[in-house]
Design an enzyme around this catalytic site. Sequence first.
Site, PDB file in Angstrom:
ATOM      1  N   GLN A  61     -21.109 -35.397   1.886  1.00 21.66           N
ATOM      2  CA  GLN A  61     -21.159 -34.431   0.775  1.00 21.66           C
ATOM      3  C   GLN A  61     -21.280 -35.112  -0.585  1.00 21.66           C
ATOM      4  O   GLN A  61     -21.618 -34.459  -1.570  1.00 21.66           O
ATOM      5  CB  GLN A  61     -19.913 -33.533   0.782  1.00 21.66           C
ATOM      6  CG  GLN A  61     -19.885 -32.532   1.914  1.00 21.66           C
ATOM      7  CD  GLN A  61     -20.934 -31.430   1.784  1.00 21.66           C
ATOM      8  OE1 GLN A  61     -21.564 -31.232   0.737  1.00 21.66           O
ATOM      9  NE2 GLN A  61     -21.138 -30.697   2.867  1.00 21.66           N
TER      10      GLN A  61
ATOM     11  N   SER B 124     -26.127 -37.841   5.440  1.00 30.61           N
ATOM     12  CA  SER B 124     -26.950 -36.827   6.091  1.00 30.61           C
ATOM     13  C   SER B 124     -27.997 -36.326   5.101  1.00 30.61           C
ATOM     14  O   SER B 124     -27.670 -35.961   3.971  1.00 30.61           O
ATOM     15  CB  SER B 124     -26.055 -35.663   6.546  1.00 30.61           C
ATOM     16  OG  SER B 124     -26.843 -34.637   7.095  1.00 30.61           O
ATOM     17  N   ALA B 125     -29.263 -36.285   5.530  1.00 28.92           N
ATOM     18  CA  ALA B 125     -30.375 -35.980   4.609  1.00 28.92           C
ATOM     19  C   ALA B 125     -30.396 -34.528   4.122  1.00 28.92           C
ATOM     20  O   ALA B 125     -30.793 -34.262   2.997  1.00 28.92           O
ATOM     21  CB  ALA B 125     -31.704 -36.297   5.307  1.00 28.92           C
ATOM     22  N   HIS B 126     -29.954 -33.588   4.996  1.00 30.06           N
ATOM     23  CA  HIS B 126     -30.163 -32.175   4.609  1.00 30.06           C
ATOM     24  C   HIS B 126     -29.210 -31.702   3.522  1.00 30.06           C
ATOM     25  O   HIS B 126     -29.339 -30.577   3.034  1.00 30.06           O
ATOM     26  CB  HIS B 126     -30.121 -31.262   5.841  1.00 30.06           C
ATOM     27  CG  HIS B 126     -28.770 -31.003   6.432  1.00 30.06           C
ATOM     28  ND1 HIS B 126     -28.073 -29.850   6.178  1.00 30.06           N
ATOM     29  CD2 HIS B 126     -27.996 -31.729   7.275  1.00 30.06           C
ATOM     30  CE1 HIS B 126     -26.928 -29.879   6.862  1.00 30.06           C
ATOM     31  NE2 HIS B 126     -26.856 -31.003   7.527  1.00 30.06           N
TER      32      HIS B 126
ATOM     33  N   THR C 144     -36.453 -43.007  20.762  1.00 27.38           N
ATOM     34  CA  THR C 144     -37.617 -43.066  19.871  1.00 27.38           C
ATOM     35  C   THR C 144     -37.272 -42.398  18.546  1.00 27.38           C
ATOM     36  O   THR C 144     -36.757 -41.283  18.516  1.00 27.38           O
ATOM     37  CB  THR C 144     -38.820 -42.362  20.532  1.00 27.38           C
ATOM     38  OG1 THR C 144     -39.077 -43.036  21.770  1.00 27.38           O
ATOM     39  CG2 THR C 144     -40.062 -42.425  19.647  1.00 27.38           C
TER      40      THR C 144
ATOM     41  N   CYS D 275     -19.479 -24.916   8.789  1.00 19.67           N
ATOM     42  CA  CYS D 275     -19.575 -25.341  10.185  1.00 19.67           C
ATOM     43  C   CYS D 275     -18.579 -24.583  11.054  1.00 19.67           C
ATOM     44  O   CYS D 275     -18.698 -24.550  12.252  1.00 19.67           O
ATOM     45  CB  CYS D 275     -19.299 -26.839  10.309  1.00 19.67           C
ATOM     46  SG  CYS D 275     -20.343 -27.802   9.238  1.00 19.67           S
TER      47      CYS D 275
END
Length: 382
Positions: A176, A196-198, A234, A321
């Site tokens: 955050q 975290s990217a989002h 991958t 969440c």
Amino acid sequence: MPVYLDHNATTPLDARVLEAMLPYLMEHHGNPSSVHRFGRTGRAAIDQAREQVAELVNAHPSQVVFTSGGTEANNLAIKGVAAGKKPGYIAIGATEHPSVSEAASSLTKQGWKITPLPVDGQGRLIEAEVDSILHLGTALVSVMWANNETGVVQDVAAVGSKVRARGGLLHTDAVQAAGKIAVDFSASGAHLMSLSAHKFNGPKGVGALIVDKTVELEPLLHGGGQEKDRRSGTENVAAIVGFGAAASMTKSRLTDYAARLAPLRDRLESELRALGGIEIFGAAAERLPNTVCFGAMGIDGETLLLGLDRAAIAVSSGSACASTNREPSTVLLSMGVDADVALSAIRVSLGFGNTENDIEVFMTALTTQLRQLQRMAGRAVG
Ligand code: PLP
């Protein structure tokens, strides 16, 4: 127009990030492990993203392990460190995200003892308690940089020096904090850090664990040995490219972020206070510039959230969440907030797209909803 005030749950993908990602979903489709030119193109894109992510948090690119997001990064940190050691003690902040607290709890089956580090009424770790709880047998400490519900920021560097003095490892969940305030991995004293990217206008489903080279980390996923054997599978090249682009973008606008959002947050808070009967949680602590978590006395937060949703305003009650869970927020309970007050909690989290007008729309809708709910509550009692 709907008003989105739930940026701690997730943020919209930035158009520039999408643009950076698109070629890696179509023409540059090679597997980065392939030796041929298609593979090499993917590999080069991942290498560039690794540098961009490292730069956001002042880490070395070799320390970046790409994961499927913050949850995996937290699990990898806690379980990956524990796997290489004889079961002992792990200390975690009392307000950690479930991806830290549940990962730690899962280790009790193997004999690990989990000790919570208590927080004060403002959600800040109590230094004296940290001193008395940590001991030479504490193998790992996990303390979040900023809380997802209240926005309260911890002094990670202060904990870092205490942990290092006792020979333990420090993990910090900076999911955050990164992109909202300055986060410096090297200066923090942490050995591991989750991202975290989002949460900063990047794609969902991609994140990273930053790992100091002294840390022995057992992978969660075994297989082809990607990410220097620390995370097989991958790589999600397009998502990683998007993560890198979002990291670069967010680093360049960090000062702007606080300059734009803190005044909106302050205005919102002063208007909330003017309503009366409102408690702002963690108000006296250092907090993220975008987050306001408040309780409206005698009101059910979930009902209020649904009323606001009908007025096309998106906020969160407790943690996003855990929004299907009707239990009061454990974060607020650990701050000593009464259960009924905690059940009234609403979180507003601002983002770059928000304006003064959004605050006005929110306050008008909130006032209407509160009046309605209070009238109904009065009728039910009377
Ligand atoms: N840590 C914190 C503090 C969070 O707020 C979240 C998500 O809300 C996570 C970890 C999990 O991140 P992700 O959604 O990328 O799995």
